[in-house]
Design an enzyme around this catalytic site. Sequence first.
Site, PDB file in Angstrom:
ATOM      1  CB  THR A 179      -0.893  -0.108   1.357  1.00 34.55           C
ATOM      2  OG1 THR A 179       0.253  -0.020   2.560  1.00 34.55           O
ATOM      3  CG2 THR A 179      -1.788  -1.311   1.519  1.00 34.55           C
ATOM      4  CB  VAL A 186     -12.207  -6.041   1.071  1.00 40.46           C
ATOM      5  CG1 VAL A 186     -12.055  -4.581   2.116  1.00 40.46           C
ATOM      6  CG2 VAL A 186     -13.691  -5.398   0.221  1.00 40.46           C
TER       7      VAL A 186
END
Lengths: 310, 310
Positions: free
Chosen positions: A170, A199
């Site tokens: 990320t 997710v």
Amino acid sequence: MTDMLPVVVVQGGAGFVPRQRSEASTSGVCAAARAAYAILQGGGSSMDAVLEAVTNLENNPVFNAGCGSVLNVKGDIEMDAIVMDGKTLGSGAVSAVRNIANPVQLARLVMEKTSHACLTAEGASKFARDMGIPEVPQESLITEYSRMRWKDNLEPDANPVQCQMGKMGTVGAVAVDREGNTACATSTGGMLNKMEGRVGDTPMIGSGSYADNKVGAVSITGHGEAIMKVALARLIMFHMEQGQSVEAASDLGLAYMKSRVDGLGGVVTVDPQGHWAARFSSLQMAWAAAQKDTLHHGLYCGEHFTQSID
Amino acid sequence: MTDMLPVVVVQGGAGFVPRQRSEASTSGVCAAARAAYAILQGGGSSMDAVLEAVTNLENNPVFNAGCGSVLNVKGDIEMDAIVMDGKTLGSGAVSAVRNIANPVQLARLVMEKTSHACLTAEGASKFARDMGIPEVPQESLITEYSRMRWKDNLEPDANPVQCQMGKMGTVGAVAVDREGNTACATSTGGMLNKMEGRVGDTPMIGSGSYADNKVGAVSITGHGEAIMKVALARLIMFHMEQGQSVEAASDLGLAYMKSRVDGLGGVVTVDPQGHWAARFSSLQMAWAAAQKDTLHHGLYCGEHFTQSID
């Protein structure tokens, strides 16, 4: 103590950064940290600072967030993002959202303009339209490199693990402002060739992110499913509550994830006094921090370069 | 110690249960606990037991999960569910999923059949189709009561807080089997008149649920956004790790949520030895527990009825 404030720490993803991309990764996190630090120096809030840093990284095609996100199994981009405000413990997140340039800004609007903490998929898109956020064509978010890696992974002799390595995790940032308010923001395109609707840890409060003015703030990167198993963000915060330093708490959390579920990752951490850490168990993590007119950065374990901020 | 095993504890949502529905709520959680206990007595796993309990509650129109779920602002049903296995720390979840009868069973398939921990919205529906789970018409999940409350809340003089009261929270279960393995499962229709795509605490590991064979298992109900702010499930587990009993840890977690973010809720908790608790800060929580051929249940604070299980 508070003469250490303000501070911002930025991460650009844990994993393996191919040599030809390492310079761009380093300059990307440094630019993001500088931009966020300018906001803090101008008296801006930690929330404004982490938003600036993560928006910067989302707009940079080198990172797996916003433009440059990895593609899912269908060749589409679905993104997750979160912000959390350490003063109120309020947060906003979006998951599996498509066709917007800056998911982290939509996450902030979820926090500020709704009574909810997370909106997903088409519901998040609808909210974006209601907020006047322009829809962007998916093509504008897809880089040549992302498409190449997606195609490589569809080949019959593909090595999914190796394919995963090039761009993992990320982007994220944590900050403390002059008032001692903490905030964090994290954003990601997720895992390469993930299923539709997958997710990860990023929009899950306590897994990929947490901020609490009484303790500090963290933003996590790495293998999402492993991070979720140990709720790593909250775990690191618990170690800090029990008196561990930002560095020791981060290392204890990462070591626990390694030993318990064999997961690798990285974290940027601050406490309310402005102590900070950038720690990782993966081979690399591009990170940068700005404090007291000095920019710190590194990529490999043990690296710590500094330069002055004019 | 292990002569206390096996055990299952079930909750049917925290909040205010209208008088005309309290009997059905009580008999519903008791039936779910009995069905799950039969599985444990037959040598079944804690995962099988919590699945049985929550499937039972999803199929019961009295509860806000599966059939009987509250409607979102558009009058549609979008459901969240999660399971977690305390042996592996593996979990599976779905969020904002539509048109399936038993989201908790889909959550289990996410855990067992994918490398991911959460699938959302249309991606979750696609996975359900791939798994051969039948799509059901939304009408089959909507009760007259749910539609009436949704309409009431659209009236100009509606009191959203009052409307919210009638049916709050989730359903959930925790269990320990003969082998000492812990598991939890939680499922919900979410908040009445929520925005499209709103995701609550339920599918977020560490917020609405957590299970770890070294510590125990919890399933939470209450105001989702408050539960997320304090990552309540993981918080209660931390208190247990530090030596608190299931009851004290549950109360400490709920008290912290009340004092820090003014949130109410409830929890069912077990430890690996088979100690259990059902605690809540809301006015009511329908709960039932089965252990040593005895069924325990209650609805108001301090209530604890018992009857033998033949």
